[in-house]
Design a protein around this motif. Structure first.
Motif, PDB file in Angstrom:
ATOM      1  N   GLY A  23       0.716  -1.079  -0.056  1.00 35.59           N
ATOM      2  CA  GLY A  23      -0.020  -0.088  -0.107  1.00 35.59           C
ATOM      3  C   GLY A  23       1.000   1.390   0.016  1.00 35.59           C
ATOM      4  O   GLY A  23       2.161   1.124   0.286  1.00 35.59           O
ATOM      5  N   GLN A  24       0.105   2.282  -0.115  1.00 40.83           N
ATOM      6  CA  GLN A  24       1.005   3.793  -0.079  1.00 40.83           C
ATOM      7  C   GLN A  24       0.159   4.531   0.732  1.00 40.83           C
ATOM      8  O   GLN A  24      -1.089   4.815   0.470  1.00 40.83           O
ATOM      9  CB  GLN A  24       1.110   4.236  -1.527  1.00 40.83           C
ATOM     10  CG  GLN A  24       2.052   5.399  -1.503  1.00 40.83           C
ATOM     11  CD  GLN A  24       2.362   5.956  -3.048  1.00 40.83           C
ATOM     12  OE1 GLN A  24       1.325   6.616  -3.326  1.00 40.83           O
ATOM     13  NE2 GLN A  24       3.501   5.644  -3.430  1.00 40.83           N
ATOM     14  N   VAL A  25       0.941   5.550   1.363  1.00 41.13           N
ATOM     15  CA  VAL A  25       0.058   6.703   2.292  1.00 41.13           C
ATOM     16  C   VAL A  25       0.693   7.840   1.763  1.00 41.13           C
ATOM     17  O   VAL A  25       1.998   8.041   1.496  1.00 41.13           O
ATOM     18  CB  VAL A  25       0.074   6.503   3.947  1.00 41.13           C
ATOM     19  CG1 VAL A  25      -0.912   5.239   4.171  1.00 41.13           C
ATOM     20  CG2 VAL A  25       1.313   6.420   4.358  1.00 41.13           C
ATOM     21  N   MET A  26       0.106   9.060   1.591  1.00 39.68           N
ATOM     22  CA  MET A  26       0.679  10.225   1.268  1.00 39.68           C
ATOM     23  C   MET A  26       0.260  11.384   2.033  1.00 39.68           C
ATOM     24  O   MET A  26      -0.877  11.310   2.492  1.00 39.68           O
ATOM     25  CB  MET A  26       0.378  10.242  -0.144  1.00 39.68           C
ATOM     26  CG  MET A  26      -1.093  10.497  -0.703  1.00 39.68           C
ATOM     27  SD  MET A  26      -1.345  10.321  -2.504  1.00 39.68           S
ATOM     28  CE  MET A  26      -0.294  12.065  -2.979  1.00 39.68           C
ATOM     29  N   ARG A  27       1.208  12.282   2.088  1.00 36.59           N
ATOM     30  CA  ARG A  27       0.516  13.751   2.749  1.00 36.59           C
ATOM     31  C   ARG A  27       1.486  14.759   1.952  1.00 36.59           C
ATOM     32  O   ARG A  27       2.604  14.752   2.198  1.00 36.59           O
ATOM     33  CB  ARG A  27       0.758  13.569   4.171  1.00 36.59           C
ATOM     34  CG  ARG A  27       0.529  15.053   4.766  1.00 36.59           C
ATOM     35  CD  ARG A  27       0.676  15.112   6.245  1.00 36.59           C
ATOM     36  NE  ARG A  27       0.602  16.517   6.863  1.00 36.59           N
ATOM     37  CZ  ARG A  27       0.294  16.622   8.242  1.00 36.59           C
ATOM     38  NH1 ARG A  27       0.203  15.879   9.096  1.00 36.59           N
ATOM     39  NH2 ARG A  27       0.039  17.941   8.395  1.00 36.59           N
TER      40      ARG A  27
END
Length: 213
Positions: free
Chosen positions: A126-130
């Motif tokens: 998965g990938q999380v981004m901010r």
């Protein structure tokens, strides 16, 4: 000067990534091509994506409206004696090893990140981004580090920066209020930066840094 042959190869690479279902390319397609902007990652990857679409994407990344406009612009540029193009590194993403994708996504959501995608049933990637920060999450069911070496040596999994002293103070205060586990609280470093380090549920250490003043 942009090399047209390299741009052609880049377009073909985007087509291959899309065909192979490489999730990060979906975000790039959606950001650069208006007709894909209302779609989710899965929908983008399910849609038709031809070489002409990839060429338009590459053209827009280079500041042109179309592939034809890019070719015309490149051909109109003055030539130089050098035929060697210098590769440009345009992005970097940290890779974190985690034991539960959902637990990690929930944790990073608490840090203000959004879930860009998860992949697999059950999810193993998965990938999380901010903002401009992106963290890739990779499921690993065995210990990655030996003993407590990560804590003893402060082995960082990622280093994330902000642009001002005010932002680093406010970010630390937000995370403190949210009950985030700190490996190191906010402090001024000898080289002039202010930093703090958070510890995620799997022991990954993430450093956040900004100017001291």
């Amino acid at each position: 000067m942009p090399n047209l042959e390299n741009l052609r190869k880049q377009a073909k690479l985007y087509v291959r990534w899309h065909r192979d279902g490489y999730h990060p390319v979906a975000a790039t397609i959606r950001a650069m091509l208006p007709r894909y902007r209302h779609l989710t990652d899965r929908q983008v990857l399910a849609e038709s994506f031809k070489l002409s679409d990839a060429q338009e994407l590459v053209a827009r990344q280079s500041g042109f409206e179309s592939w034809q406009a890019l070719k015309t612009g490149v051909q109109a540029m003055p030539t130089t004696n050098s035929t060697v193009s210098i590769p440009v590194l345009s992005d970097i993403e940290a890779q974190l090893y985690v034991s539960d994708i959902k637990v990690s996504c929930d944790y990073y959501t608490k840090l203000g990140f959004t879930v860009a995608f998860t992949y697999g049933e059950p999810a193993f990637y998965g990938q999380v981004m901010r903002d401009e920060a992106r963290l890739n999450l990779r499921l690993v069911c065995e210990p990655v580090f030996v003993g407590d070496i990560r804590e003893r040596e402060k082995l960082l999994s990622a280093s994330i920066t902000v642009d001002s002293a005010d932002e680093i103070h406010r970010l630390f205060d937000q995370y403190k209020s949210a009950g985030v586990d700190f490996n190191q609280t906010l402090k001024k470093e000898p080289w002039g930066a202010r930093t703090f380090i958070v510890r995620d549920p799997d022991g990954n250490l993430l450093l956040f840094a900004g100017p001291a003043t």
